[in-house]
Design a protein around this motif. Sequence first.
Motif, PDB file in Angstrom:
ATOM      1  N   GLY A   3       0.787  -1.231   0.000  1.00  0.00           N
ATOM      2  CA  GLY A   3       0.000   0.000   0.000  1.00  0.00           C
ATOM      3  C   GLY A   3       0.814   1.272   0.000  1.00  0.00           C
ATOM      4  N   VAL A   4       2.151   1.150  -0.075  1.00  0.00           N
ATOM      5  CA  VAL A   4       2.996   2.338  -0.038  1.00  0.00           C
ATOM      6  C   VAL A   4       3.815   2.439  -1.315  1.00  0.00           C
ATOM      7  N   GLU A   5       4.289   3.650  -1.593  1.00  0.00           N
ATOM      8  CA  GLU A   5       5.056   3.881  -2.820  1.00  0.00           C
ATOM      9  C   GLU A   5       6.412   3.175  -2.790  1.00  0.00           C
ATOM     10  N   ASP A   6       7.101   3.273  -1.664  1.00  0.00           N
ATOM     11  CA  ASP A   6       8.433   2.667  -1.532  1.00  0.00           C
ATOM     12  C   ASP A   6       8.503   1.978  -0.170  1.00  0.00           C
ATOM     13  N   PRO A   7       8.411   0.647  -0.157  1.00  0.00           N
ATOM     14  CA  PRO A   7       8.376  -0.073   1.124  1.00  0.00           C
ATOM     15  C   PRO A   7       9.585   0.178   2.008  1.00  0.00           C
ATOM     16  N   THR A   8      10.726   0.539   1.411  1.00  0.00           N
ATOM     17  CA  THR A   8      11.932   0.756   2.212  1.00  0.00           C
ATOM     18  C   THR A   8      12.208   2.236   2.454  1.00  0.00           C
ATOM     19  N   GLY A   9      11.339   3.084   1.915  1.00  0.00           N
ATOM     20  CA  GLY A   9      11.562   4.520   2.071  1.00  0.00           C
ATOM     21  C   GLY A   9      11.163   5.011   3.450  1.00  0.00           C
TER      22      GLY A   9
END
Length: 368
Positions: free
Chosen positions: A241-247
């Motif tokens: 559900g997020v743009e960048d899981p590691t951001g």
Amino acid sequence: MDPADLRATMPVTSEVAYLNTGASSPAPRPVVEAMTDWVEYHNFEAPAEAGIYPHAWDTYEAVRETIAGFLGTTPESIGLTGSTAEGISVIASSIDFEPGDVLVRTDLEHPAGILPFDRMADLHGLEVRTLETTNGRLDLDDLRDVVADARLLAMSSVSWSHGTRLPVEEVVEIAHEAGAQVLIDAVQSPGQRPVDLESWGADFVAGSGHKWLLGPWGAGFLYVAPDTIDSLTPRRIGYRGVEDPTGSPYEYKAGTARFELGTTSPAPHVGLATAIDLLESVGMQSVQARIERLTDRLKAGLGDRLISPRDYESGLVTFQAEAPEATVEALAEAGVVVRPLPFPPGAVRASVHAFNTVDDIDRLLEAL
């Protein structure tokens, strides 16, 4: 494909007159085969080829596009869920309710559209108003009065009790004029008639594929209007559900996919996409016309026992029985599958889809 071809893909139709699609449909063989093929490739070949995760991620997006196209909206507006109840619960838990906020619903709602808001009422001190109806019909003047100061209106597109088609577009307009948002439980609409979510104008629409869409259990959808999504506050988060899981910091996706969490099997939605393709090969206008012809025959045969409207509105046909549970059991013994209803009193419901036949209808009438 024509309805007879569709019926030929559904083994159960050679065993019984299956008239319970409004509860859950039997899936056609191509639907089950598509899911099986997906699972086999994902486990046997994808590890050495596309990759397990890329294969799944590509599938999520492909089925999202299929669902969106069928419902007349954009892929960004569609989130993948497990059921109608999940979609409704996602919306209920994502609205920033305040004590005293007013929620309006009708007395026609399914428990899937009742329980999530009862829980929100317990948690946030909401005022819940139930709009009473008559024979499955809304009075729009009564609606205007009851939503005048409401935060949200939650309503079905087709009543599961009477089979009445509720005036979604008019209801949405009235609610919006009053400043209320609208959530539609659409589970009884897609698959039995053409549906264009953009023309409905609702803020939120939840549905599932295991009824009229002829899909499997576990494949639902959630629509959130683009101009409404930022009014919601998601209470759950996952890397899908997020743009960048590691951001860091995290950023939710722009569309309804922000409500998706993590590793869930795409197989049910693969089945749903295949079922949609099958229905589109028949043509939704043809599907609706066949349902109308068959329900007309059933209603004529039921005579004074009919509870649903005499004129066609949906494939749900409710009729009176002295002992609903016993009637359903006796019909099952005669090879006819229908269901009793908790309301209206003494009600049994038959669901007529395009894969049904005149023989199915006559078998029910003869057994009665």
